[in-house]
Design an enzyme around this catalytic site. Structure first.
Site, PDB file in Angstrom:
ATOM      1  N   GLU A   1       0.834  -1.216   0.000  1.00 48.78           N
ATOM      2  CA  GLU A   1       0.000   0.000   0.000  1.00 48.78           C
ATOM      3  C   GLU A   1       0.866   1.262   0.000  1.00 48.78           C
ATOM      4  O   GLU A   1       0.525   2.258  -0.640  1.00 48.78           O
ATOM      5  CB  GLU A   1      -0.956   0.003   1.205  1.00 48.78           C
ATOM      6  CG  GLU A   1      -1.976  -1.116   1.209  1.00 48.78           C
ATOM      7  CD  GLU A   1      -2.754  -1.262  -0.094  1.00 48.78           C
ATOM      8  OE1 GLU A   1      -3.045  -0.241  -0.751  1.00 48.78           O
ATOM      9  OE2 GLU A   1      -3.055  -2.410  -0.461  1.00 48.78           O
TER      10      GLU A   1
ATOM     11  N   HIS B   1       1.879   2.349  -3.327  1.00 47.19           N
ATOM     12  CA  HIS B   1       0.844   3.102  -4.045  1.00 47.19           C
ATOM     13  C   HIS B   1       0.982   4.611  -3.837  1.00 47.19           C
ATOM     14  O   HIS B   1       0.795   5.385  -4.770  1.00 47.19           O
ATOM     15  CB  HIS B   1      -0.557   2.681  -3.589  1.00 47.19           C
ATOM     16  CG  HIS B   1      -1.096   1.493  -4.309  1.00 47.19           C
ATOM     17  ND1 HIS B   1      -1.257   1.449  -5.677  1.00 47.19           N
ATOM     18  CD2 HIS B   1      -1.522   0.292  -3.847  1.00 47.19           C
ATOM     19  CE1 HIS B   1      -1.768   0.271  -6.028  1.00 47.19           C
ATOM     20  NE2 HIS B   1      -1.927  -0.450  -4.938  1.00 47.19           N
TER      21      HIS B   1
END
Length: 196
Positions: free
Chosen positions: A148, A151
């Site tokens: 994550e 990202h």
């Protein structure tokens, strides 16, 4: 409210996201919507760029992994109760011997590949109340956090694959950006022909 997840090929997924302040408009509503979107898509993590926002927020909830028999009871217990919001995160260090695990991504439906990551991560972040924390995580939790975190730095798991693997999935990725893929959740495709 469930938000559409932006697909591979959307420019926002390649941007380095910006920090936010406590004054960010409707933040609690955004976080609520992001959790609802993540659960609706059966994800274990979701970053703001995946809903089209270039800001440094991501969520992690590893509960779905808790039933996986391949983890020890202790790991299952940790996974079953790990749910966190990370704002303005910064990874301070990644340590240990890299290990492979098959990763997927809500923005890249239908593609799963082995990605090598270090098993231990130390991260500094703010929670939903902008209280600062510095914590160290290991194993699968560390991996989900690293995925994550990538990202919000404009990196996708497919960027970490070998050039051969990248060539093998190139066609599939192009199809995803055109909307030629199946996902059981709402998506927004960058190259889908605009239908009137």
């Amino acid at each position: 409210m469930i938000l559409p997840i932006v697909a591979y090929g959307s420019p926002v997924l390649k941007k380095k996201a910006k920090d936010i302040t406590p004054e960010y408009p409707n933040l609690s509503e955004l976080l609520e919507n992001m959790y609802e979107t993540m659960y609706g898509a059966h994800g274990v993590g979701l970053a703001a760029p995946q809903v089209g926002l270039p800001i440094r927020i991501f969520l992690v909830d590893t509960t779905p992994f808790a039933d996986d028999e391949s983890f020890t009871p202790e790991e299952q217990k940790q996974l079953s109760s790990f749910k966190k919001t990370f704002i303005n995160a910064e990874i301070l260090k990644e340590e240990g011997e890299e290990w492979a695990f098959s990763e997927g991504c809500l923005s890249i439906p239908g593609i799963n590949e082995d990605v090598f990551r270090k098993p231990t991560v130390t991260i500094k972040y703010q929670d939903e109340n902008f209280k600062e924390h510095t914590e160290t995580y290991e194993g699968l939790i560390a991996r989900v956090i690293q995925h994550e975190y990538d990202h919000i730095d404009g990196i996708l798991f497919t960027d970490k694959l070998s050039s051969l693997k990248k060539r093998l999935i190139k066609g599939k990725l192009a199809n995803i950006s055109k909307g030629k893929c199946s996902a059981d959740y709402r998506m927004r495709f960058p190259a889908a022909s605009k239908k009137r």
